[in-house]
Design a protein around this motif. Structure first.
Motif, PDB file in Angstrom:
ATOM      1  N   ALA A  71      -4.394  -2.504   2.778  1.00 22.49           N
ATOM      2  CA  ALA A  71      -3.846  -3.821   2.942  1.00 22.49           C
ATOM      3  C   ALA A  71      -2.711  -4.043   2.190  1.00 22.49           C
ATOM      4  O   ALA A  71      -2.370  -3.401   1.446  1.00 22.49           O
ATOM      5  N   ARG A  72      -2.029  -4.992   2.527  1.00 17.86           N
ATOM      6  CA  ARG A  72      -0.697  -5.489   1.913  1.00 17.86           C
ATOM      7  C   ARG A  72      -1.442  -6.865   0.717  1.00 17.86           C
ATOM      8  O   ARG A  72      -1.972  -7.704   1.459  1.00 17.86           O
ATOM      9  N   PRO A  81       0.944  -1.142   0.081  1.00 20.09           N
ATOM     10  CA  PRO A  81      -0.040   0.007   0.021  1.00 20.09           C
ATOM     11  C   PRO A  81       0.591   1.165   0.045  1.00 20.09           C
ATOM     12  O   PRO A  81       2.124   1.126   0.469  1.00 20.09           O
ATOM     13  N   HIS A  82       0.315   2.180  -0.434  1.00 20.87           N
ATOM     14  CA  HIS A  82       0.974   3.497  -0.581  1.00 20.87           C
ATOM     15  C   HIS A  82       0.978   4.137   0.954  1.00 20.87           C
ATOM     16  O   HIS A  82       0.022   3.733   1.906  1.00 20.87           O
ATOM     17  N   ARG A 133      -5.062  -3.142  -6.310  1.00 17.86           N
ATOM     18  CA  ARG A 133      -5.048  -1.735  -5.957  1.00 17.86           C
ATOM     19  C   ARG A 133      -6.493  -1.647  -5.143  1.00 17.86           C
ATOM     20  O   ARG A 133      -6.330  -0.435  -4.384  1.00 17.86           O
ATOM     21  N   PHE A 134      -7.522  -2.337  -5.260  1.00 17.59           N
ATOM     22  CA  PHE A 134      -8.691  -2.270  -4.534  1.00 17.59           C
ATOM     23  C   PHE A 134      -8.386  -2.101  -2.930  1.00 17.59           C
ATOM     24  O   PHE A 134      -8.775  -1.676  -2.078  1.00 17.59           O
ATOM     25  N   PHE A 135      -7.613  -3.116  -2.607  1.00 19.65           N
ATOM     26  CA  PHE A 135      -7.298  -3.379  -1.442  1.00 19.65           C
ATOM     27  C   PHE A 135      -6.054  -2.629  -0.662  1.00 19.65           C
ATOM     28  O   PHE A 135      -6.075  -2.326   0.258  1.00 19.65           O
ATOM     29  N   THR A 136      -4.998  -2.585  -1.789  1.00 12.97           N
ATOM     30  CA  THR A 136      -3.844  -1.555  -1.298  1.00 12.97           C
ATOM     31  C   THR A 136      -4.347   0.001  -1.066  1.00 12.97           C
ATOM     32  O   THR A 136      -3.748   0.492  -0.118  1.00 12.97           O
TER      33      THR A 136
END
Length: 320
Positions: A76-77, A37-38, A69-72
């Motif tokens: 989330a990792r 994630p950013h 990218r939905f998760f990050t």
């Protein structure tokens, strides 16, 4: 610990090769892909204490960057596993996708979890499986209770397309052949219509040669016996030990000849049978049917794809 290297997906994706020793074909590896994630999402996102492990379906590999990218974006990792003999882990001297038991994948998943360090760091684990990967993770979670905190299944292959009675009738024949000719050949039954639907919709990127053939990998009696054994375990009832979200198309289409309906239905599985089977895998199961969705609901036309992500957002809130 192994080393991470840039992945073919670019854009911050990295991969690590996971040596697994030998199986019936010879030396095998798995490959784990990650996207971190950013910084802002890592600190403040609602999933900042969560790791996601995605497992692909038959004749497939991980390429769903938007899903990652939905998760990050939520902290989330995200990790994805190309199982042995698939995608990044495919070697030219191996039978693509072949295993004689789905339990073999315990080694692949254990290696991925070790690379992720989820358990050591005390983070929550969400397992995410598509199609055959959904069956694999369902069985794995039931054999490893208490490890996963949630299970997400995207059109999981929980029942044979012939239905329970057809599976029970076919099983003795398949098992008999698997004993004396496990790597024998089967007729090609995939006519490539599912791949055509994705290409028509523009949701299927170009893949490295051999990683995702239009008509799937060749299938073999030993592999089919392993799949049927997995379906029988689901049918007998099991408990994955965590809340489960199942995403399915609203409708199926029989793939005997091309029709435009295949751009908005599941042309691989019988979704009504999958929905019934899904009620046998956990104490808490949420089933979301997405109108207009393909077999991979996240590779559907824009409206159905948006609905699938909305269902995933709602489901993640419920799982949390």
């Amino acid at each position: 610990m192994g080393e991470w290297h840039p992945d073919i997906l670019g854009g911050g994706f990295e991969q690590q090769t996971l040596p697994l020793g030998d199986d019936v074909d010879g030396e095998v590896v798995a490959t784990v892909v990650r996207l971190r994630p950013h910084p802002g999402a890592r600190l403040f996102g609602e999933l900042r204490d969560t790791d996601v492990l995605y497992v692909h379906g038959w004749s497939d590999y991980f390429f769903q960057t938007d899903l990652a990218r939905f998760f990050t974006d939520r902290g989330a990792r995200f990790y994805a596993l190309d199982l042995r003999k698939y995608g990044r882990s495919l070697r030219s001297d191996l039978a693509p996708g072949y295993v004689a038991s789905l339990d073999v994948y315990d080694a692949d998943i254990a290696a991925a979890l070790d690379a992720m360090a989820t358990v050591r760091e005390g983070r929550r684990l969400v397992l995410f499986g598509h199609s055959t990967g959904g069956l694999t993770l369902t069985l794995w979670a039931a054999r490893h209770p208490g490890v996963a905190d949630a299970l997400i299944l995207n059109s999981p292959w929980l029942e044979l397309q012939l239905g329970p009675l057809g599976r029970q009738a076919l099983a003795p024949l398949v098992n008999a052949r698997a004993r004396f000719d496990p790597l024998g050949t089967h007729p090609v039954v995939d006519l490539g219509f599912y791949t055509r639907a994705q290409r028509d919709l523009g949701t299927l990127p170009d893949s490295p040669e051999g990683w995702r053939p239009a008509q799937g990998f060749p299938t073999h009696p030993g592999w089919l016996a392993a799949i049927i054994a997995g379906h029988a375990r689901v049918a007998s009832g099991l408990d994955v030990g965590c809340p489960t979200l199942v995403l399915l198309s609203a409708r199926s289409t029989v793939a005997l000849s091309w029709s435009d309906a295949m751009r908005e239905t599941d042309s691989v599985l019988v979704v009504d049978d999958i929905a019934r089977a899904a009620t046998r895998i956990a104490r808490t199961v949420t089933i979301s049917r997405v109108e207009g969705a393909l077999h991979d609901v996240f590779l559907s036309a824009p409206e159905a794809r948006d609905a699938a992500y909305a269902a995933l957002r709602d489901g993640m809130r419920g799982l949390a």
